[in-house]
Enzyme design. Structure first.
Site: not given
Ligand SMILES: CC(C)(COP(=O)(O)OP(=O)(O)OC[C@H]1O[C@@H](n2cnc3c(N)ncnc32)[C@H](O)[C@@H]1OP(=O)(O)O)[C@@H](O)C(=O)NCCC(=O)NCCS
Length: 214
Positions: A139-142, A159
């Site tokens: 997922s986003h910014h992971a 994240r």
């Protein structure tokens, strides 16, 4: 680009990588290499096994091979074999199945694998030689560390961070902003709610450390 595929196990990751490359059509695998002498000189998945990487090196020029893909499940072996291929001057393009979604705002490193149905969302980073298997979600910014594996249908929430050569089992979930350490193992179906130290194995919901080593 013509590729050498390192890893020739017909019932393993090699078949999954071959499928992604054939469906995508950007590159072509023209030969295989494998450490298993029983496979040398055989045809596997319709391709010749040229020997181990050192033996296959003799055929690179003849076959026009300029790149390699490492189709081996074990993370340490994948990193070692990638170094051997780089020493031969081969480049390691990422392999992305055409049915995966990779955001233009994500980064995917050299030699990484992204399987069918996987999603890599904006700001996500998939390190070199890492694998996001079928339907895995980053997922986003992971971030996924070098050589790590995100198993089929596993989800890294926003994240979250997974360390180098770590393994996230099928269907596991790592909650937002949680870190999983280098070479840690998360069992299939686990929900990781707090940091996992390097090298530890955790299973269950919520994930708890177990006292055995896989
Ligand atoms: C966690 C894991 C690595 C442990 O493997 P292992 O060391 O071989 O462990 P075992 O199979 O011997 O199991 C040991 C115990 O843990 C339990 N266990 C194993 N995996 C478990 C899991 N994911 N969740 C809950 N319990 C689990 C077993 O039932 C067993 O319990 P018992 O001692 O009470 O009988 C493995 O079971 C796992 O989940 N692997 C993920 C595989 C995967 O998702 N692959 C993706 C394919 S790309």
């Amino acid at each position: 680009m013509k590729l050498l595929m390192v890893g020739a196990r017909a019932d393993g990751h090699a078949h999954v990588v071959l499928d992604a490359i054939v469906e995508d059509g950007t590159h072509e695998i023209v030969g295989l290499a494998d450490d298993n002498p029983a496979l040398w000189g055989q045809g596997v998945l319709g391709l010749p096994v040229l020997g181990d990487v050192a033996a296959a090196a003799q055929s690179l020029e003849r076959l026009g091979i300029t790149g390699a893909v490492i189709a081996v499940g074990d993370a340490a072996a994948r990193c070692r074999l990638a170094a051997a291929c780089r020493d031969l001057g081969l480049v390691l393009p990422p392999v992305i199945h055409p049915a995966a979604y990779v955001s233009r705002y994500a980064q995917v490193g050299e030699g990484a694998f992204i399987g069918a149905g996987a999603q890599v969302l904006p700001g996500a980073v998939v390190g070199e030689l890492a694998r996001v298997m079928a339907a895995g979600v980053v997922s986003h910014h992971a971030s996924v560390g070098r050589g790590a594996t995100i198993g089929p249908n596993a989800t890294l929430c926003g994240r979250s961070r997974v360390g180098e050569r770590a393994f996230i089992g099928a269907g596991a979930v790592v909650l937002p902003e949680i870190c999983v350490g280098n070479e840690a193992v998360v069992g299939a179906g686990a929900v990781v709610t707090k940091e996992v130290p390097s090298g530890l194995t955790v299973v269950g919901v919520p994930a708890r450390a177990v006292d055995w080593k896989p």
